[in-house]
Design an enzyme around this catalytic site. Structure first.
Site, PDB file in Angstrom:
ATOM      1  N   ASP A 250       0.854  -1.148   0.065  1.00  0.00           N
ATOM      2  CA  ASP A 250      -0.019   0.008   0.063  1.00  0.00           C
ATOM      3  C   ASP A 250       0.740   1.353  -0.013  1.00  0.00           C
ATOM      4  OD1 ASP A 250      -1.983   1.903   0.472  1.00  0.00           O
ATOM      5  OD2 ASP A 250      -2.509   1.205   2.622  1.00  0.00           O
TER       6      ASP A 250
ATOM      7  N   HIS B  30      -4.108   4.594   6.511  1.00  0.00           N
ATOM      8  CA  HIS B  30      -2.935   3.918   5.759  1.00  0.00           C
ATOM      9  C   HIS B  30      -1.542   4.212   6.461  1.00  0.00           C
ATOM     10  CE1 HIS B  30      -5.407   2.966   2.175  1.00  0.00           C
ATOM     11  NE2 HIS B  30      -6.117   4.468   2.551  1.00  0.00           N
TER      12      HIS B  30
END
Lengths: 569, 569
Positions: B212, B385
């Protein structure tokens, strides 16, 4: 089919004409710039005479597609042009001077007051409009009587040189308008905001204080502009390829620091972009930009220099699609192609609304292998507007009786109002008056007395004002869903179709057969209207619009504009 | 006339079909999600069989007007649907599951693997599409063999419960895909990202690590979600009027903290917005959201409660124009009208591109007198995130041989790649492969082997794919400048006009006379074509387009679409 997020903008309040201004009172109304950031223009009235401070443009948002500029709404003064004593410009940014040519069209002999650099930028702009305005240069510390208005100018610090605040004295009291302001305590040119002057004026008594709200929500203090130099130096000293720095074309002190760092590292400098070259030329001529002999080269010379020997100073920091920087990011610039290892510095803010465009440019540059430095990863930008901490200094210096936050959206105005109250200003005397709201200063008290109509005035191409909300609303519908045009010729006596109807769409579908089924539908409807003896083309068109609109909603769940044309032959 | 900033988007590279995959090799290609944030979908191929990880949607930008959703481009697999062993979903966000119904239309019996909450959200979505997919629930720590692919699932922490990373074992090597991930060390539900599992897998040897990239540019670490509770408490305890909290409708832990604070202060809670009520219902049912008995009330009950006794938890944190919060900001919500002194908390991020809409909502609320708390003035949001600091932990745990940054625009991918290199991964083995770029893992080395076509697939209303670049390009032109339609009927044998031409514009001008001068121009041109004996309606139409286009450019300096229709009768 998505609904456009802007179809229902917040409507301004209804107009509510104020009563006559009591004798000895001062009236203030913003024709732009309060409740929004841009197109600043404030009108002061005393004893039947008017003084205008600033006359800027606003750049359109998504809700205003195709529009080039938005002007202040001159309606409130258009019947009183001869009452205007003067226009005072606080500084040379577009949102303070950009609409001046449009005001001058209505009143070409209007006296315009401003500092040397401000007037030089205005003169350049007016030349493009073939205008020669009556310019009156003023300096900080200077006083001028303009009709009933006694003006005094104060040096203020901003992201452009030579900015001024203005005090306006009338028998109604003393008004101080900051213009755009910050309190850099180490300004690059040594020209400090005249806090001493503000203290003196405060001791005299300021009845109404109009204060820049842009950064009122931001806590603390803006870092000195001067601190950006070492950051630029730190980036540029490490690289041995090309460096491109993008910033605003009027930010002389930012460019000065780029020039100094370039010179330090033996690099020449080329300006990229017409407005950058023009403005820096003016600044150098006025002694506001120091440019060592031989430092500057033109773009072709620069492109031929070794990569380690050049810095490009470019426009395009807001992701403007036609700017040099955007072209570089797309690999389409004629003279400068980005190579892996090049460095691009965005020494600029990101104006809200421009994020997608700026990130698009950054991603394009990164994709080509450039190293991109921006305010998100290095201290390469500081704001030109006072943060909350600085605004407190201003309030404490001026100690105003009444406060009117200017230059900001509602959230900024409210935050600024709260700062005023925290320094001891009576909450009753803090007036948030968005565009059009009339504030009267009478017997030392500022109060809302009414509201005049202030709308958006759009410039699109060559004309002003013919594009209005109805046209924009059509553009939004067309931009979301395109249109379907149905055309048919009918016998004007019988209402009978004399051609097959054509049904065609633009912005509706890539599928050439998408509308085929609608033709039979229109034919059936035309048979019906004929049988019913309908010959009026307008009624036939309405009937067609209805059946096609319903069909497309059911079949596609979309809402294109339906445009029937029925031709009588 | 302004040019649309998006008319020249960066074109993806040309397709370049890869050679056959060598025996024993693993092929990886993203059909969405790399080079952009959204529509995540990655396809793995081993020995002729395919495994798909995630299948999400992307929300459109300004350059894609009127579009509802953008899907991954299924073309690369549409001829190989029967080769797909399974679809694995890492978590239940729209950008990971939103396009599943469209894939299921092509392959209804596709086995879908995911965690309990992920599958519950998918099932709800599929019910709306009248689909009953084959769901296979998996848990962290579990292993499943799906054809040639040996899957192992790992708990990961994100802004939605029950997220998973997935390891994929084939004879070609071990692949680890993080999905969306962060490393909250104090997660609200105690479910830590399984760093121990990653260390174990790293010791086994990870040949390819898909990571990610969303926050790779952001230095440091994300603050724990848990730290938001005290901030909410601090705001809510001080106020005695209504409180409205807006956040994402799937953010169970954020909502949990609002519920806890509400209960603490004796306030009941009402959910506002269909997706919020639905998702929180599912979460409560699965035991992921603790809802004390009697806390929840419906909207009408809530509206009747004393103002100090209620908290509304609402959708609309991104400024969506039809959301409850936007209606409140415009004073148009049926049950909730904002009063001076109400508090609105935007406990959410601002997705790039939504700034103008979100600020519009904030300004509307402030204008009505609300106090608005948002991430700009209080710590009411943390990202889902991993920031750079956390990503370093991941790289050091996994010690991968090859790295492929996923989920990000170019700037994020590049920043993530740099982090990999800084932890010791060979730069040659870090592959930035945007959508469509084919990466083959052969003999332990990941290398680009070609490129397949991956375009944007648009959903507009009911249909998929019929709105393409040509339609969007027309919409952009129409949205910027509107159109001018010219219609005339001509005798098909002589080419003579049998009606007066009609010239009308939409989205062009509010001035009803703006196009009057064009009628005579068209008539002159029709005389000319008649004299020249031109009877072909297409040629006549072209002639009309040319003269009107030139006239409007010279007169108005604008570029509306010119739409001539010539009807033969």
């Amino acid at each position: 089919m998505t609904l456009n997020p802007h179809l229902a903008p917040q409507a301004p309040g209804p107009a509510n004409p104020p009563p006559a201004l009591p004798p000895g009172g001062l009236r203030v109304v913003a024709l732009g710039g309060i409740g929004e950031i841009g197109r600043n223009m404030t009108v002061f009235e005393y004893d039947g005479r008017l003084l205008v401070v600033d006359c800027g443009v606003l750049f359109p948002e998504d809700a205003q597609p195709g529009v080039d500029l938005i002007l202040p709404d001159f309606r409130a003064i258009e019947d009183r042009l001869d009452d205007i004593e003067a226009l005072v410009l606080t500084h040379g940014h577009e949102d303070h001077i950009g609409a001046v040519p449009f005001l001058l069209r209505m009143r070409p002999d209007l006296p315009v007051y401003g500092s040397r650099f401000t007037l030089a930028l205005l003169a350049a702009k007016c030349r493009e409009h073939r205008q020669r305005p009556a310019l009156h240069e003023v300096r900080e510390g200077e006083r001028r009587d303009v009709g009933a208005f006694g003006l005094e100018f104060f040096a203020v610090n901003h992201s452009i040189p030579d900015a001024l605040a203005v005090a306006i004295r009338t028998p109604a009291g003393v008004v101080l308008h900051t213009g755009d302001i910050k309190l850099d305590q180490l300004p690059l040119d040594g020209r400090l905001t005249d806090l001493a002057g503000f203290y003196r004026l405060g001791a005299e008594g300021v009845d109404l204080f109009l204060v820049d709200s842009t950064n009122a929500e931001v806590p603390g203090f803006v870092m000195p502009e001067r601190d950006i130099g070492p950051v630029l130096d730190d980036v540029i000293r490490r690289v041995d390829q090309r460096v491109i720095v993008a910033c605003f074309a009027s930010h002389v002190h930012r460019v000065q620091q780029v020039l100094d760092v370039a010179a330090e590292h033996g690099r020449r400098v080329a300006f990229v972009g017409r407005s950058m070259a023009r403005n820096m030329g003016i600044a150098a001529e006025l002694g506001l930009l120091r440019m060592p002999e031989g430092l500057l080269v033109d773009l072709d010379e620069a492109a031929a220099l070794p990569e380690s020997k050049v810095v490009f100073v470019s426009t395009g920091s807001q992701g403007e699609p036609l700017s040099a920087l955007s072209r570089m990011a797309r690999g389409e610039h004629r003279q400068i192609s980005i190579r892996a290892g090049d460095t691009v510095i965005l020494a600029s803010s990101m104006i809200p609304g421009n994020e997608t465009a700026v990130f698009g440019v950054v991603n394009g540059l990164v994709r080509l292998g450039a190293h991109v430095v921006h305010q998100g990863n290095a201290k390469v930008h500081v704001s030109g507007h006072a943060s909350a901490g600085e605004l407190l200094y201003l309030y404490n210096a001026v100690r105003p009786s009444n406060v009117m936050p200017v230059h900001g959206e509602w959230k900024h105005l409210r935050a600024n109002a709260e700062l005023a109250v925290r320094t001891g200003v009576d909450p009753e005397s803090v007036v948030i008056a968005e565009d059009g709201v009339v504030v009267d200063l009478v017997d030392g008290k500022a109060r809302v007395s009414g509201r005049v109509g202030v709308g958006h005035v759009y410039v699109d191409g060559l004309s002003v004002g013919d594009v209005g909300e109805s046209t924009l609303s059509d553009r939004l519908v067309l931009g979301e869903g395109g249109f379907i045009a149905i055309t048919v010729a009918v016998d004007s006596t019988t209402g009978r179709a004399v051609s097959r109807p054509t049904v065609s769409g633009r912005g509706f579908s890539d599928d050439p057969k998408a509308l085929d089924a609608a033709v039979a539908l229109v034919e059936m409807e035309l048979s019906r209207t004929e049988v019913e003896g309908i010959t009026d083309t307008h009624r036939i068109a309405q009937a067609i619009r209805r059946v096609v609109g319903r069909w497309v909603a059911e079949t596609y769940r979309r809402r294109p504009m339906i445009v029937p044309t029925v031709i009588p032959v």
